[in-house]
Design an enzyme around this catalytic site. Sequence first.
Site: not given
Ligand code: UDP
Length: 323
Positions: A36, A141, A205, A219, A279
């Site tokens: 924080g 997690y 990505i 997502r 993921d």
């Molecule tokens: N992601 C990505 N590039 C980045 C960060 C995240 O491609 O720099 C992808 C990640 O693999 C997931 C989605 O974006 O599929 C969302 O990731 P984030 O970390 O924002 O949230 P999470 O779903 O892990 O809580």
Amino acid sequence: MKILVVGGAGYIGSVCAELLLDAGHAVCIFDNLSEGHLRAVDGRAEFIEGDLSGSDQIQSALTEFRPEAVMHFAASALVAESMEKPSKYFRNNIGNGLNLLDAMVATGVKQLVFSSTCAIFGPPERLPIDETLPKRPINPYGESKLAFEKILHWYSEIHGLKFVSLRYFNAAGASEKFGEEHRVETHLIPNVLKVALGQKPQVEIYGTDYETPDGTCIRDYIHILDLSQAHILALKSSKSEFYNLGTGGGTSVREVIEACRKITGHKIPVLEKPRRPGDPARLVAASDKIQRELGWQPKFQRIDAIIESAWRWHQEFPNGYGD
Ligand code: UDP
């Protein structure tokens, strides 16, 4: 009401505290500032710098402030990090959470709103994900949050704790005052916007070979203001309950980047990388239960509106909270 917001100097906790204060509640923020930021503490709130690694500091805070309810945001929340440091996740999210619960029992505080996650489900057998689907996390997690949900059930049965556990899908966006700022940024939207701000050359990505229409992960992005509103409604719940919390819309990584290009006017170069461990391909919420039982209604259904709010905040605070 008097609410103790544990982890209220972080991204989600800071906006929830802001909305609680706007609604006329008295708020005390308890945060160890590991994730924080002092500047994310709303000036209208009391602040206690404290840690959950023992029961003593949280017990003193509960005794001094005498809240009617606690909101618990303090946790480690990164899927990829949890795949490297499981111990950190089990200690922080289960052990430290237990210290909070025991201090609540000792001081007679009976109501809790808990930050849970869609990561408790793992890859779902159908979409959208409702509360009845099997919980099979594929990372520490999600496992740590699922374990804590089970602990909450037993504290409710045995100690009469009334809890609402909100399983967030992907929190995103900003309020006028507070936004998403992590010292090490791993989340998609802030990372894309940092490229638009000229702070990063490109966005990576993670995985383009998923079984989704464009090969990237899908997502359910939920506006931080809608998510915070659910916490306020949760305070009025008459029973202990678990709710999934998303908008029901799925947006791929490529679609997020495209929306950011449109909103920021920046080209946003990308670099395609291998999948990130832990993921799942698609996570989309069914939030019918919370809509039906608590009357929650998301106001921001479009990814553009969520990104626009984030972009406004990042432009106003290009260096985040500067700490
Ligand atoms: N992601 C990505 N590039 C980045 C960060 C995240 O491609 O720099 C992808 C990640 O693999 C997931 C989605 O974006 O599929 C969302 O990731 P984030 O970390 O924002 O949230 P999470 O779903 O892990 O809580």
